[in-house]
Motif scaffolding. Sequence first.
Motif, PDB file in Angstrom:
ATOM      1  N   ARG A  81      44.879  73.543  12.012  1.00 61.42           N
ATOM      2  CA  ARG A  81      44.160  73.429  10.736  1.00 61.42           C
ATOM      3  C   ARG A  81      45.084  73.885   9.610  1.00 61.42           C
ATOM      4  NH1 ARG A  81      40.245  75.175  14.417  1.00 61.42           N
ATOM      5  NH2 ARG A  81      38.422  73.813  14.553  1.00 61.42           N
TER       6      ARG A  81
ATOM      7  N   ASN B 219      47.190  66.231   5.990  1.00 60.26           N
ATOM      8  CA  ASN B 219      47.090  65.211   7.038  1.00 60.26           C
ATOM      9  C   ASN B 219      47.593  65.695   8.386  1.00 60.26           C
ATOM     10  OD1 ASN B 219      46.005  63.321   5.259  1.00 60.26           O
ATOM     11  ND2 ASN B 219      48.016  62.548   4.655  1.00 60.26           N
ATOM     12  N   ASP B 220      48.306  66.823   8.411  1.00 64.12           N
ATOM     13  CA  ASP B 220      48.777  67.366   9.685  1.00 64.12           C
ATOM     14  C   ASP B 220      47.668  68.065  10.456  1.00 64.12           C
ATOM     15  OD1 ASP B 220      51.471  66.542   9.472  1.00 64.12           O
ATOM     16  OD2 ASP B 220      51.889  68.191   8.100  1.00 64.12           O
ATOM     17  N   THR B 221      46.522  68.261   9.838  1.00 61.93           N
ATOM     18  CA  THR B 221      45.384  68.860  10.533  1.00 61.93           C
ATOM     19  C   THR B 221      44.902  67.925  11.642  1.00 61.93           C
ATOM     20  OG1 THR B 221      44.673  70.085   8.578  1.00 61.93           O
ATOM     21  CG2 THR B 221      43.024  69.682  10.269  1.00 61.93           C
ATOM     22  N   GLY B 222      44.657  68.495  12.820  1.00 64.78           N
ATOM     23  CA  GLY B 222      44.165  67.679  13.926  1.00 64.78           C
ATOM     24  C   GLY B 222      44.528  68.256  15.277  1.00 64.78           C
ATOM     25  N   ASN B 223      44.337  67.451  16.314  1.00 63.17           N
ATOM     26  CA  ASN B 223      44.621  67.850  17.692  1.00 63.17           C
ATOM     27  C   ASN B 223      46.075  67.562  18.044  1.00 63.17           C
ATOM     28  OD1 ASN B 223      41.871  68.621  18.621  1.00 63.17           O
ATOM     29  ND2 ASN B 223      41.406  66.476  18.236  1.00 63.17           N
ATOM     30  N   TYR B 224      46.669  68.481  18.793  1.00 59.05           N
ATOM     31  CA  TYR B 224      48.028  68.325  19.308  1.00 59.05           C
ATOM     32  C   TYR B 224      48.007  68.668  20.797  1.00 59.05           C
ATOM     33  CZ  TYR B 224      49.726  67.984  14.526  1.00 59.05           C
ATOM     34  OH  TYR B 224      49.951  67.574  13.240  1.00 59.05           O
TER      35      TYR B 224
ATOM     36  N   SER C 211      50.392  57.852  19.622  1.00 57.94           N
ATOM     37  CA  SER C 211      50.277  59.227  19.143  1.00 57.94           C
ATOM     38  C   SER C 211      51.437  60.105  19.616  1.00 57.94           C
ATOM     39  CB  SER C 211      48.956  59.846  19.616  1.00 57.94           C
ATOM     40  OG  SER C 211      48.938  59.957  21.037  1.00 57.94           O
TER      41      SER C 211
ATOM     42  N   ARG D 129      50.127  63.646  18.973  1.00 57.89           N
ATOM     43  CA  ARG D 129      49.242  63.975  17.857  1.00 57.89           C
ATOM     44  C   ARG D 129      47.851  63.425  18.172  1.00 57.89           C
ATOM     45  NH1 ARG D 129      51.281  65.331  12.785  1.00 57.89           N
ATOM     46  NH2 ARG D 129      53.244  64.328  13.339  1.00 57.89           N
ATOM     47  N   SER D 130      47.245  63.960  19.212  1.00 58.85           N
ATOM     48  CA  SER D 130      45.917  63.535  19.646  1.00 58.85           C
ATOM     49  C   SER D 130      45.427  64.517  20.703  1.00 58.85           C
ATOM     50  CB  SER D 130      45.944  62.109  20.222  1.00 58.85           C
ATOM     51  OG  SER D 130      46.722  62.079  21.401  1.00 58.85           O
TER      52      SER D 130
ATOM     53  N   VAL E  17      44.131  72.785  18.412  1.00 60.60           N
ATOM     54  CA  VAL E  17      43.688  72.237  17.127  1.00 60.60           C
ATOM     55  C   VAL E  17      44.443  72.959  16.013  1.00 60.60           C
ATOM     56  CG1 VAL E  17      41.749  71.843  15.576  1.00 60.60           C
ATOM     57  CG2 VAL E  17      41.419  71.689  18.054  1.00 60.60           C
TER      58      VAL E  17
END
Length: 208
Positions: free
Chosen positions: A145, A121-126, A82, A73-74, A143
């Motif tokens: 969204r 909160n699940d929005t982000g880089n994977y 992460s 999760r980064s 990414v």
Amino acid sequence: MGRRPGGRDPPAWGGPWTGLLLAASVLGSCLQLAPAQTPVTIVITPPSPVVGGDVSLAPQPPPENFLYCSWFRSATVTDGNSLILSYFQYPNPNQTNGSAHTGRETLGPGCALNIAGLTLNDTGNYTVLIPTATNPVRSITVVLRVSEPTSPPGLPPGTIVGIVIGSLAGAALLGGLLYFLLCKIGGERLRGPGAPSAGGCPEPWGPK
């Protein structure tokens, strides 16, 4: 053969130069024969995930002959905090969860990451790390969204039912009042002015 001006002999090609040229030739042949790596992308399904729904992050094309795969999760694979999960194929299929695992993440076919019950909160880089025999370090970042669900056009069913019931009740009340007025007017015309009421018309809200 004579010497060049200055007294130096030409380089002896039969010495170390031969080995260098042979090594360069072999390296060039290997580079020409190496197959091109197929670019891998992450496909998000559905493409516009919403809060409360599910999503799948699937590498495409699906990896073949991979040693293992790990999801982070980064945007990098260097932070161990992460790590969501890792899946090892050999010698026995085994999945281990990392510190970033929330209990909503599972692994699907082809190293696809499935997330259930999405939140904002699940929005982000994977990032997924998929080492293979030909590419020991292959990582792909995507990414994600997550947005709030939008209300469908129009009114909710409960509101529509309330409006219909209210309209019917209003129409019935208006019809009763109109009937009472017509009855009164018609009776007065038949009896003439000043005649006592015969009491044939009902009161609009019942007898007093």
